[in-house]
Design an enzyme around this catalytic site. Structure first.
Site, PDB file in Angstrom:
ATOM      1  N   GLY A  70       0.819  -1.220   0.000  1.00 52.01           N
ATOM      2  CA  GLY A  70       0.000   0.000   0.000  1.00 52.01           C
ATOM      3  C   GLY A  70       0.844   1.258   0.000  1.00 52.01           C
ATOM      4  O   GLY A  70       2.021   1.234  -0.367  1.00 52.01           O
ATOM      5  N   LEU A 106       0.391   3.580  -2.071  1.00 54.03           N
ATOM      6  CA  LEU A 106       0.732   3.393  -3.480  1.00 54.03           C
ATOM      7  C   LEU A 106       1.221   4.684  -4.115  1.00 54.03           C
ATOM      8  O   LEU A 106       0.692   5.759  -3.872  1.00 54.03           O
ATOM      9  CB  LEU A 106      -0.493   2.874  -4.239  1.00 54.03           C
ATOM     10  CG  LEU A 106      -1.027   1.528  -3.749  1.00 54.03           C
ATOM     11  CD1 LEU A 106      -2.188   1.080  -4.644  1.00 54.03           C
ATOM     12  CD2 LEU A 106       0.044   0.449  -3.711  1.00 54.03           C
ATOM     13  N   HIS A 107       2.248   4.534  -4.957  1.00 57.42           N
ATOM     14  CA  HIS A 107       2.780   5.646  -5.747  1.00 57.42           C
ATOM     15  C   HIS A 107       2.809   5.200  -7.203  1.00 57.42           C
ATOM     16  O   HIS A 107       2.404   4.072  -7.532  1.00 57.42           O
ATOM     17  CB  HIS A 107       4.159   6.063  -5.228  1.00 57.42           C
ATOM     18  CG  HIS A 107       5.117   4.923  -5.061  1.00 57.42           C
ATOM     19  ND1 HIS A 107       5.612   4.204  -6.122  1.00 57.42           N
ATOM     20  CD2 HIS A 107       5.647   4.343  -3.946  1.00 57.42           C
ATOM     21  CE1 HIS A 107       6.426   3.265  -5.692  1.00 57.42           C
ATOM     22  NE2 HIS A 107       6.457   3.311  -4.372  1.00 57.42           N
ATOM     23  N   GLY A 152       5.122   4.208  -9.042  1.00 58.49           N
ATOM     24  CA  GLY A 152       5.892   2.978  -9.285  1.00 58.49           C
ATOM     25  C   GLY A 152       4.986   1.762  -9.190  1.00 58.49           C
ATOM     26  O   GLY A 152       5.018   0.868 -10.047  1.00 58.49           O
ATOM     27  N   HIS A 153       4.148   1.724  -8.162  1.00 54.11           N
ATOM     28  CA  HIS A 153       3.196   0.615  -8.031  1.00 54.11           C
ATOM     29  C   HIS A 153       2.244   0.590  -9.230  1.00 54.11           C
ATOM     30  O   HIS A 153       1.943  -0.472  -9.775  1.00 54.11           O
ATOM     31  CB  HIS A 153       2.364   0.760  -6.748  1.00 54.11           C
ATOM     32  CG  HIS A 153       3.146   0.676  -5.469  1.00 54.11           C
ATOM     33  ND1 HIS A 153       3.276   1.749  -4.613  1.00 54.11           N
ATOM     34  CD2 HIS A 153       3.821  -0.346  -4.884  1.00 54.11           C
ATOM     35  CE1 HIS A 153       3.993   1.386  -3.559  1.00 54.11           C
ATOM     36  NE2 HIS A 153       4.338   0.124  -3.702  1.00 54.11           N
ATOM     37  N   GLY A 193       8.695  -5.468  -8.723  1.00 55.93           N
ATOM     38  CA  GLY A 193       9.565  -4.389  -9.178  1.00 55.93           C
ATOM     39  C   GLY A 193      11.039  -4.733  -9.052  1.00 55.93           C
ATOM     40  O   GLY A 193      11.465  -5.313  -8.053  1.00 55.93           O
ATOM     41  N   GLU A 194      11.801  -4.311 -10.056  1.00 56.72           N
ATOM     42  CA  GLU A 194      13.268  -4.410  -9.950  1.00 56.72           C
ATOM     43  C   GLU A 194      13.789  -3.504  -8.847  1.00 56.72           C
ATOM     44  O   GLU A 194      14.922  -3.657  -8.405  1.00 56.72           O
ATOM     45  CB  GLU A 194      13.909  -4.008 -11.284  1.00 56.72           C
ATOM     46  CG  GLU A 194      13.694  -5.007 -12.388  1.00 56.72           C
ATOM     47  CD  GLU A 194      14.299  -4.553 -13.704  1.00 56.72           C
ATOM     48  OE1 GLU A 194      14.786  -3.412 -13.794  1.00 56.72           O
ATOM     49  OE2 GLU A 194      14.268  -5.360 -14.650  1.00 56.72           O
ATOM     50  N   LYS A 195      12.991  -2.551  -8.410  1.00 61.76           N
ATOM     51  CA  LYS A 195      13.359  -1.684  -7.276  1.00 61.76           C
ATOM     52  C   LYS A 195      13.853  -2.535  -6.106  1.00 61.76           C
ATOM     53  O   LYS A 195      14.815  -2.186  -5.424  1.00 61.76           O
ATOM     54  CB  LYS A 195      12.148  -0.843  -6.878  1.00 61.76           C
ATOM     55  CG  LYS A 195      12.170  -0.268  -5.480  1.00 61.76           C
ATOM     56  CD  LYS A 195      13.123   0.892  -5.397  1.00 61.76           C
ATOM     57  CE  LYS A 195      13.155   1.594  -4.053  1.00 61.76           C
ATOM     58  NZ  LYS A 195      12.759   0.881  -2.889  1.00 61.76           N
ATOM     59  N   ARG A 237       8.608   4.726   1.410  1.00 60.01           N
ATOM     60  CA  ARG A 237       9.427   5.229   2.528  1.00 60.01           C
ATOM     61  C   ARG A 237       9.986   6.627   2.254  1.00 60.01           C
ATOM     62  O   ARG A 237      10.462   7.283   3.183  1.00 60.01           O
ATOM     63  CB  ARG A 237      10.568   4.255   2.844  1.00 60.01           C
ATOM     64  CG  ARG A 237      10.073   2.972   3.505  1.00 60.01           C
ATOM     65  CD  ARG A 237      11.205   2.123   4.057  1.00 60.01           C
ATOM     66  NE  ARG A 237      10.702   1.086   4.957  1.00 60.01           N
ATOM     67  CZ  ARG A 237      10.473  -0.192   4.599  1.00 60.01           C
ATOM     68  NH1 ARG A 237      10.705  -0.596   3.380  1.00 60.01           N
ATOM     69  NH2 ARG A 237      10.006  -1.054   5.487  1.00 60.01           N
TER      70      ARG A 237
END
Ligand code: AMP
Length: 275
Positions: free
Chosen positions: A30, A32-33, A35-36, A145-147, A185
């Site tokens: 959650g 969420l930005h 990227g999500h 994600g590759e993040k 974060r």
């Protein structure tokens, strides 16, 4: 608006009603930005309907970590997924970990080192909850994600080892204009900290250039010094590894990845790039 379900039984009923359409899943915590949302967009390229799970998983946080402080923004998350996700699975901890819960999934291989050296509890928590989510939804594909590169490799290993019918797809990291990887974060970062955070990606790019020109260990050490110089308080690691296995390498003679984790104040940031 997506349909919100909170139990595994409701999730299965909702997904059964969509069959035989192809289902994609995007597990999240959650807050969420974009990227999500990019993962949801990627999932829709491979599936007819997407289920996004939103669950701040307690077992992947150590007692001294930010579980209580972790941002929880369910109403805004639902809005953000309008028109993109068909279903939101938002269970509570009791649903995921009923009384007497006693099962843990431990993945070896790509779990070794890096994050595990600093968050030894982390991947067992992730693997157990991701296995539960994939078994609950049995999606055709799931996007990670590759993040969180090491996590993505751990999830691929998990799905292969357990012969889950879900294809795990990796998606690139979405970044802010200064290159900072989008992260829930990042909301913790105060003014000056936000500027420091934005330096990490540039330092990793410089380190890739140094690594190509010379010794990998020397490049890593230079990156650690540069992060401290930029204002990071502690650097957990900067490591250039085999991109598939995360094994230590001494030369760039195969696909490689640079991975880093460092703290500014109480905020721990991670990032990685292809070398
Ligand atoms: P999280 O909610 O942070 O646990 O992340 C949920 C999923 O979103 C994971 O697969 C992450 O790797 C992915 N993710 C997080 N940040 C980004 C980003 N900036 N770009 C792309 N994917 C991301």
């Amino acid at each position: 608006m997506p349909k919100i379900v909170t139990t595994v039984a409701e999730l299965r009923t909702a997904l059964a009603a969509l069959k035989p359409a192809r289902i994609g899943m995007v597990p999240t915590m959650g807050a969420l930005h974009d990227g999500h949302v990019s993962l949801v967009t990627e999932a829709r390229r491979h599936a007819d309907h997407v289920v996004v799970s939103i669950f701040v998983n307690p077992t992947q946080f150590a007692p001294n970590e930010d579980f209580d402080a972790y941002p929880r923004t369910l109403d805004a998350d639902v809005e953000k997924l309008a028109g993109a996700a068909a279903i939101i699975f938002a269970p509570n901890a009791r649903e995921m970990y009923p009384t007497g819960f006693s099962t843990t999934i431990t993945v070896g291989g790509p779990s070794a080192g890096l994050e595990t050296d600093f968050r030894p509890h982390f991947f067992a928590g992730v693997a157990t909850v991701v296995a539960k989510l994939l078994i609950a939804g049995m999606p055709d594909i799931a996007v990670f994600g590759e993040k969180d590169y090491q996590q993505m490799l751990v999830v691929k290993r998990l799905a292969a080892d357990l012969a889950l019918p879900t294809r795990i797809i990796g998606a690139p990291t979405l970044r802010e204009p200064d290159g900072l990887a989008r992260s829930s974060r990042n909301a913790y970062l105060g003014g000056a900290e936000r500027g420091i955070a934005g330096r990490m990606n540039a330092i990793l790019r410089d380190t890739i250039a140094s690594a190509k020109a010379g010794d990998l260990r020397a490049a890593e050490k230079q990156a650690i010094d540069a992060l401290k110089e930029a204002g990071f308080d502690t650097v957990d690691y900067v490591a250039i590894r085999d991109a598939e296995t995360l094994a230590v390498i001494d030369a760039l003679d195969r696909p490689a990845r640079i991975l880093a984790a460092a703290k500014i104040g109480k905020t721990r940031l991670i990032d990685n790039m292809a070398v």
